[in-house]
Design an enzyme around this catalytic site. Structure first.
Site, PDB file in Angstrom:
ATOM      1  N   HIS A   1       0.844  -1.197   0.000  1.00  0.00           N
ATOM      2  CA  HIS A   1       0.000   0.000   0.000  1.00  0.00           C
ATOM      3  C   HIS A   1       0.879   1.246   0.000  1.00  0.00           C
ATOM      4  O   HIS A   1       1.748   1.421   0.854  1.00  0.00           O
ATOM      5  CB  HIS A   1      -0.942  -0.016   1.209  1.00  0.00           C
ATOM      6  CG  HIS A   1      -1.999  -1.065   1.058  1.00  0.00           C
ATOM      7  ND1 HIS A   1      -2.471  -1.825   2.093  1.00  0.00           N
ATOM      8  CD2 HIS A   1      -2.665  -1.485  -0.054  1.00  0.00           C
ATOM      9  CE1 HIS A   1      -3.390  -2.672   1.637  1.00  0.00           C
ATOM     10  NE2 HIS A   1      -3.514  -2.490   0.335  1.00  0.00           N
TER      11      HIS A   1
ATOM     12  N   GLU B   1       1.742   3.643   3.005  1.00  0.00           N
ATOM     13  CA  GLU B   1       2.255   3.026   4.222  1.00  0.00           C
ATOM     14  C   GLU B   1       3.792   3.058   4.225  1.00  0.00           C
ATOM     15  O   GLU B   1       4.483   2.038   4.275  1.00  0.00           O
ATOM     16  CB  GLU B   1       1.645   1.621   4.361  1.00  0.00           C
ATOM     17  CG  GLU B   1       0.116   1.723   4.461  1.00  0.00           C
ATOM     18  CD  GLU B   1      -0.651   0.401   4.360  1.00  0.00           C
ATOM     19  OE1 GLU B   1      -0.025  -0.663   4.422  1.00  0.00           O
ATOM     20  OE2 GLU B   1      -1.889   0.457   4.204  1.00  0.00           O
TER      21      GLU B   1
ATOM     22  N   HIS C   1       2.457  -3.666   6.846  1.00  0.00           N
ATOM     23  CA  HIS C   1       1.468  -2.620   6.561  1.00  0.00           C
ATOM     24  C   HIS C   1       1.450  -1.628   7.717  1.00  0.00           C
ATOM     25  O   HIS C   1       2.059  -1.849   8.752  1.00  0.00           O
ATOM     26  CB  HIS C   1       0.065  -3.230   6.424  1.00  0.00           C
ATOM     27  CG  HIS C   1      -0.134  -4.008   5.165  1.00  0.00           C
ATOM     28  ND1 HIS C   1      -0.872  -3.549   4.111  1.00  0.00           N
ATOM     29  CD2 HIS C   1       0.331  -5.229   4.791  1.00  0.00           C
ATOM     30  CE1 HIS C   1      -0.864  -4.448   3.126  1.00  0.00           C
ATOM     31  NE2 HIS C   1      -0.136  -5.486   3.514  1.00  0.00           N
TER      32      HIS C   1
ATOM     33  N   GLU D   1       0.579  -5.002  10.983  1.00  0.00           N
ATOM     34  CA  GLU D   1       0.104  -3.615  10.829  1.00  0.00           C
ATOM     35  C   GLU D   1       0.830  -2.790  11.875  1.00  0.00           C
ATOM     36  O   GLU D   1       0.597  -2.946  13.072  1.00  0.00           O
ATOM     37  CB  GLU D   1      -1.415  -3.533  11.072  1.00  0.00           C
ATOM     38  CG  GLU D   1      -2.255  -4.258  10.038  1.00  0.00           C
ATOM     39  CD  GLU D   1      -2.724  -3.355   8.907  1.00  0.00           C
ATOM     40  OE1 GLU D   1      -2.223  -2.220   8.786  1.00  0.00           O
ATOM     41  OE2 GLU D   1      -3.596  -3.807   8.153  1.00  0.00           O
TER      42      GLU D   1
HETATM   43  C1  NO5 Z   1      -4.810  -4.650   5.323  1.00  0.00           C
HETATM   44  C2  NO5 Z   1      -4.940  -5.910   6.140  1.00  0.00           C
HETATM   45  C3  NO5 Z   1      -6.323  -6.210   6.647  1.00  0.00           C
HETATM   46  C4  NO5 Z   1      -4.368  -7.120   5.462  1.00  0.00           C
HETATM   47  C5  NO5 Z   1      -5.722  -4.654   4.086  1.00  0.00           C
HETATM   48  O1  NO5 Z   1      -5.198  -1.000   6.429  1.00  0.00           O
HETATM   49  S1  NO5 Z   1      -4.622  -2.017   5.552  1.00  0.00           S
HETATM   50  O2  NO5 Z   1      -5.010  -1.871   4.180  1.00  0.00           O
HETATM   51  N1  NO5 Z   1      -3.046  -1.893   5.666  1.00  0.00           N
HETATM   52  N2  NO5 Z   1      -5.090  -3.494   6.111  1.00  0.00           N
HETATM   53  O3  NO5 Z   1      -6.893  -4.286   4.200  1.00  0.00           O
HETATM   54  O4  NO5 Z   1      -5.231  -5.020   3.031  1.00  0.00           O
HETATM   55 ZN    ZN Z   2      -1.928  -1.832   4.022  1.00  0.00          ZN
END
Ligand code: NO5
Ligand code: ZN
Length: 428
Positions: A174, A177, A307, A380
């Site tokens: 992402h 991030e 993430h 995360e």
């Molecule tokens: C992720 C995780 C749930 C794998 C996603 O906020 S995030 O986008 N980093 N969370 O939704 O892909």
């Molecule tokens: Zn993410």
């Protein structure tokens, strides 16, 4: 060695050019009007309901989700019946975070300690120059816009394919991030710089082959900073039939699009793409992982995808609420959870099955596990909660503590990587 160098003269020239001819296309907001809301959603079913409205889910803390909705999404959000509280204009919040010169393609002041793509590339090359016997840099292909996707290999004989368990770290699926790029670079730095003096690090590096992909989505990450302001961009930069960008973490090919955990709408932040692996970036990482099947045996045994934010440790599956499902039995679920909890006790994150957050389909962990039986986690990172998009943009002064915080969890993970079931007393 992670000193940063900056082309100040070049930047000054760019700023002059930019002043004469503003790059209109790159500064036009991509979203009409984004408002931050706090939604009270106490369980995974409620959170999945919220995610399915198409709003951009930023993070979770306790029973509160922080989301961004455009005016057209507000009705759907309210019709969930959950408590919805406005927290202000998302882009105003972003504007307050800082501004660099227009067209500088770099982080604004307060964020210059983060590595942009050129700086990341330079650091990877510097690492190999400093530690040629420990690190080798490889390109696993290119992004949609043609940037190299790097995989740095760390081992005590990096140019040889040894018969040792392999481990993979991926960062920055992402775009916004950015702290995750720093996490991957920190892992590289610690394992290479620490090898000569730290016996625990030496033992891990001697017994493993460790692959690090610091940015799976460099196009998105560069776009996020290209206007000199932070944009809050999540996806890659591949055009689709109605808009721009595929969510890489909804584009993986196991149970792709199965379960209402992604969107088929091109403008959505969780757009899954027209088909599994339609994004060049997921394709390249897939091909790399597939290429590590040697003599019919997948060499990569364990994986962490980094993430931000919410301070969570997640494990498969994401596509179903069930703890066990096809290809994931009770012992395996127990091993995932046990190692997940042990790592969480080291970094203070909250451990849970991925779908306990909300349902996702086409996520990287599900594919890694179902296709290759790779013990695949999502971390995360910091912060635990944010009041909007600022959760993705902690000041650079936070980087050191937040990456170092994961050192002992990463060491535990590396220690078990040869045989994760050992964590529940089973052999491999
Ligand atoms: C992720 C995780 C749930 C794998 C996603 O906020 S995030 O986008 N980093 N969370 O939704 O892909
Ligand atoms: Zn993410």
């Amino acid at each position: 060695m992670f000193a940063k160098r900056r082309g100040l003269v070049a930047l000054a020239c760019l700023a002059l050019i930019a002043a004469a001819a503003p790059v209109a296309a790159e500064t036009t907001p991509v979203h009409s009007q984004r408002t931050v809301y706090e939604v009270t959603a106490a369980d995974a079913v409620a959170r999945t309901k919220v995610a399915r409205t198409g709003v951009d889910v930023l993070g979770m803390d306790g029973d509160k989700l922080t989301v961004i909705a455009e005016p057209s999404q507000l009705r759907a959000l309210r019709s969930t019946g959950l408590a919805v509280k406005s927290k202000g204009d998302a882009d105003e919040q972003l504007a307050q975070l800082g501004k660099a010169e227009i067209g500088t393609l770099d982080f604004p002041s307060g964020y210059t300690g983060y590595h942009n793509y050129a700086e990341t590339t330079a650091e990877l090359n510097q690492t190999v120059a400093d530690h040629p016997t420990l690190a080798r840099l490889q390109t696993i292909g290119t992004s949609y816009q043609g940037r190299s996707l790097y995989a740095l290999k760390i081992s005590n004989n990096p140019s040889a394919d040894q018969a040792k368990p392999e481990v993979l770290f991926t960062c920055n699926q992402h775009a916004r991030e950015h702290l995750t790029v720093e996490m991957c670079l920190h892992i590289i730095q610690r394992l290479t710089d620490g090898y000569a003096t730290n016996t625990a690090i030496k033992a891990l590096v001697d017994s493993r082959e460790i692959w690090v992909v610091p940015s799976v989505n460099p196009d998105g990450a560069e776009y996020d900073i290209a206007a000199g302001t932070l944009r809050g961009w999540r996806k890659n930069r591949q055009p689709n039939s109605t808009s721009t960008g595929t969510d890489p973490n909804r584009n993986w090919g196991y149970q792709w699009g199965c379960c209402g955990g992604s969107s088929g709408t091109g403008s959505s932040e969780t757009y899954r793409g027209p088909s599994a692996f339609s994004a060049p970036e997921t394709q390249r990482v897939r091909d790399f992982v597939n290429s590590r099947v040697v003599g019919g045996v997948q060499q990569i045994k364990a994986h962490i995808d980094w993430h931000t934010y919410s301070e969570l440790i997640l494990w498969p599956y994401g596509y179903t609420y069930n703890d066990t499902a096809t290809g994931l039995n009770a012992d395996q679920a127990n091993a995932f959870a046990t190692l997940g909890r042990q790592m969480a006790s080291r970094n203070g994150y909250t451990p849970q099955q991925s779908s306990d957050l909300y349902i996702t389909d086409g996520g990287i962990n599900d594919w890694m596990w179902a296709t290759h039986k790779i013990w695949s986690y999502t971390f995360e990172m910091y912060p635990k909660s944010g009041t909007g998009l600022n959760g993705f943009y902690p000041r650079d002064t936070a980087i050191a503590a937040q990456v170092t915080r994961n050192d002992t969890a990463v060491d535990l993970f590396l220690g078990y990587a040869d045989c994760v079931p050992r964590v529940i007393g089973q052999s491999c």
